[in-house]
Design a protein around this motif. Structure first.
Motif, mmCIF file in Angstrom:
data_model
loop_
_atom_site.group_PDB
_atom_site.id
_atom_site.type_symbol
_atom_site.label_atom_id
_atom_site.label_comp_id
_atom_site.label_asym_id
_atom_site.label_seq_id
_atom_site.Cartn_x
_atom_site.Cartn_y
_atom_site.Cartn_z
ATOM 1 N N PHE A 279 26.578 9.979 -28.222
ATOM 2 C CA PHE A 279 25.315 9.239 -27.380
ATOM 3 C C PHE A 279 25.385 7.700 -27.790
ATOM 4 O O PHE A 279 24.891 7.153 -27.033
ATOM 5 C CB PHE A 279 24.012 9.787 -27.780
ATOM 6 C CG PHE A 279 23.670 11.184 -27.099
ATOM 7 C CD1 PHE A 279 23.684 11.485 -25.674
ATOM 8 C CD2 PHE A 279 23.618 12.589 -27.780
ATOM 9 C CE1 PHE A 279 23.609 12.494 -25.020
ATOM 10 C CE2 PHE A 279 23.484 13.549 -27.098
ATOM 11 C CZ PHE A 279 23.334 13.671 -25.734
ATOM 12 N N GLN A 280 26.042 7.433 -29.056
ATOM 13 C CA GLN A 280 25.942 5.944 -29.416
ATOM 14 C C GLN A 280 27.044 5.346 -28.761
ATOM 15 O O GLN A 280 26.613 4.019 -28.169
ATOM 16 C CB GLN A 280 26.254 6.000 -30.837
ATOM 17 C CG GLN A 280 25.638 6.917 -31.840
ATOM 18 C CD GLN A 280 24.081 6.419 -31.632
ATOM 19 O OE1 GLN A 280 23.705 5.243 -31.496
ATOM 20 N NE2 GLN A 280 23.277 7.691 -31.718
ATOM 21 N N ALA A 281 27.858 5.930 -27.860
ATOM 22 C CA ALA A 281 28.903 5.225 -27.060
ATOM 23 C C ALA A 281 28.465 4.665 -25.821
ATOM 24 O O ALA A 281 28.452 3.769 -25.444
ATOM 25 C CB ALA A 281 30.277 6.051 -27.305
ATOM 26 N N ASP A 282 28.051 5.807 -25.153
ATOM 27 C CA ASP A 282 27.462 5.462 -23.856
ATOM 28 C C ASP A 282 26.857 6.724 -23.439
ATOM 29 O O ASP A 282 27.344 7.734 -22.825
ATOM 30 C CB ASP A 282 28.833 5.595 -22.639
ATOM 31 C CG ASP A 282 28.476 5.054 -21.441
ATOM 32 O OD1 ASP A 282 27.430 5.444 -20.775
ATOM 33 O OD2 ASP A 282 28.990 4.322 -20.822
ATOM 34 N N ALA A 283 25.458 6.576 -23.459
ATOM 35 C CA ALA A 283 24.493 7.838 -23.452
ATOM 36 C C ALA A 283 24.549 8.433 -21.866
ATOM 37 O O ALA A 283 24.730 9.514 -21.851
ATOM 38 C CB ALA A 283 23.157 7.181 -23.591
ATOM 39 N N PHE A 284 24.427 7.546 -20.905
ATOM 40 C CA PHE A 284 24.703 8.037 -19.801
ATOM 41 C C PHE A 284 25.668 8.799 -19.223
ATOM 42 O O PHE A 284 25.775 10.041 -18.894
ATOM 43 C CB PHE A 284 24.390 6.922 -18.538
ATOM 44 C CG PHE A 284 24.140 7.226 -16.900
ATOM 45 C CD1 PHE A 284 23.142 7.314 -16.550
ATOM 46 C CD2 PHE A 284 25.294 7.727 -16.394
ATOM 47 C CE1 PHE A 284 22.888 7.988 -15.391
ATOM 48 C CE2 PHE A 284 25.068 7.961 -15.173
ATOM 49 C CZ PHE A 284 23.800 8.218 -14.407
ATOM 50 N N ASN A 285 26.921 8.412 -19.471
ATOM 51 C CA ASN A 285 28.165 9.130 -19.213
ATOM 52 C C ASN A 285 28.583 10.225 -19.972
ATOM 53 O O ASN A 285 28.974 11.377 -19.526
ATOM 54 C CB ASN A 285 29.238 8.221 -19.020
ATOM 55 C CG ASN A 285 29.348 7.184 -17.866
ATOM 56 O OD1 ASN A 285 29.549 7.616 -16.639
ATOM 57 N ND2 ASN A 285 28.880 5.977 -18.132
ATOM 58 N N TYR A 286 28.177 10.162 -21.259
ATOM 59 C CA TYR A 286 28.490 11.066 -22.323
ATOM 60 C C TYR A 286 27.455 12.394 -21.982
ATOM 61 O O TYR A 286 27.877 13.588 -21.802
ATOM 62 C CB TYR A 286 27.897 10.602 -23.608
ATOM 63 C CG TYR A 286 28.468 11.766 -24.646
ATOM 64 C CD1 TYR A 286 30.005 12.203 -24.759
ATOM 65 C CD2 TYR A 286 27.337 12.195 -25.614
ATOM 66 C CE1 TYR A 286 30.068 13.001 -25.763
ATOM 67 C CE2 TYR A 286 27.664 13.333 -26.516
ATOM 68 C CZ TYR A 286 29.142 13.790 -26.478
ATOM 69 O OH TYR A 286 29.558 14.400 -27.561
ATOM 70 N N LEU A 287 26.030 12.158 -21.687
ATOM 71 C CA LEU A 287 25.133 13.084 -21.327
ATOM 72 C C LEU A 287 25.516 13.938 -19.927
ATOM 73 O O LEU A 287 25.433 14.978 -19.626
ATOM 74 C CB LEU A 287 23.754 12.689 -21.083
ATOM 75 C CG LEU A 287 22.645 13.631 -20.940
ATOM 76 C CD1 LEU A 287 22.623 14.794 -21.931
ATOM 77 C CD2 LEU A 287 21.320 13.019 -20.974
ATOM 78 N N LEU A 288 25.938 13.059 -18.897
ATOM 79 C CA LEU A 288 26.493 13.628 -17.666
ATOM 80 C C LEU A 288 27.561 14.434 -18.014
ATOM 81 O O LEU A 288 27.876 15.393 -17.315
ATOM 82 C CB LEU A 288 27.077 12.440 -16.744
ATOM 83 C CG LEU A 288 27.324 12.830 -15.154
ATOM 84 C CD1 LEU A 288 26.262 13.416 -14.721
ATOM 85 C CD2 LEU A 288 27.683 11.401 -14.450
#
Length: 227
Positions: free
Chosen positions: A128-137
């Protein structure tokens, strides 16, 4: 309602579920055995069943109860692929939102303890530290991690509730449609491990890979030169 009262209600609700043999009631064999009765009742009380199933699905998700896969099949069976998909997506998003809120504001110690029991938790938190939106997607699109774990992990990061809900709603649409569609042939499904073929898993993985492209591009960008 006072925080302490709510904390007591949750384990009581889980205990009631198991006390009344909830896992058996939500088993594939039990649903298949009573499918005609369920269809007849739904036809007579469509709106009531729609509401009851939606609330039940949300509670099941919020309490991390077993039987989510069978419930998804059941909603597709009773309401068809399109209404079933919509009901799954909306109900699961509401339930996941409740998990997020409970973990972040009410049950932080319990949720953190449950996550520490899993070796996958720290990997999720780091991502989640890298890119929360795309990682969670990505996590929503590709069923690599337990649903309850993906619900809990973002609560211990800086992910905003809005981002969490939007990615959850979008990310679970493909899987929800697959299960709702399979639910229409509920009578022909003997075991849950028959549901997802390797082709289906590959397709979901490719969709998830698209969500990770922005994350990877950020990591692969050359660092600026400094004097």
């Amino acid at each position: 309602m006072h925080k302490t009262h709510l904390i007591w209600i949750l384990p009581i609700a889980v205990a009631i579920f198991f006390l009344f043999d909830g896992p058996q009631l939500l088993s594939l064999d039990n649903i298949r055995a009573h499918r005609q009765m369920l269809i007849d009742f739904t036809e007579r009380h469509y709106l009531m069943m729609l509401l009851a199933c939606g609330i039940g699905y949300s509670l099941s998700t919020a309490l991390s109860l077993p039987g989510g896969t069978v419930l998804s099949l059941l909603l597709g069976f009773l309401f068809g692929r399109w209404m079933g998909t919509l009901l799954i997506v909306v109900s699961a998003t509401i339930g996941a939102g409740a998990v997020f809120w409970l973990a972040r504001y009410l049950l932080a110690d319990w949720a953190r303890g449950r996550m520490q029991q899993s070796t996958l938790s720290q990997k999720l938190l780091d991502g989640f530290q890298a890119d929360a939106f795309n990682y969670l997607l990505f996590l929503r699109l590709v069923p690599l991690f337990p649903f309850w774990l993906v619900n809990l992990a973002p609560a211990f990061t800086s992910v905003a509730m809005r981002t969490y809900l939007v990615t959850t709603f979008i990310g679970i649409i493909p899987g929800s449609f697959i299960f709702a569609n399979l639910g229409q042939s509920l009578g022909g499904i003997e075991r849950l491990d028959q549901l997802l073929s390797w082709q289906t898993l590959l397709a979901l993985s490719l969709l998830g890979g698209l969500a990770l492209i922005p994350v990877l591009s950020k990591r692969l960008q050359p660092k600026p030169f400094t004097d």
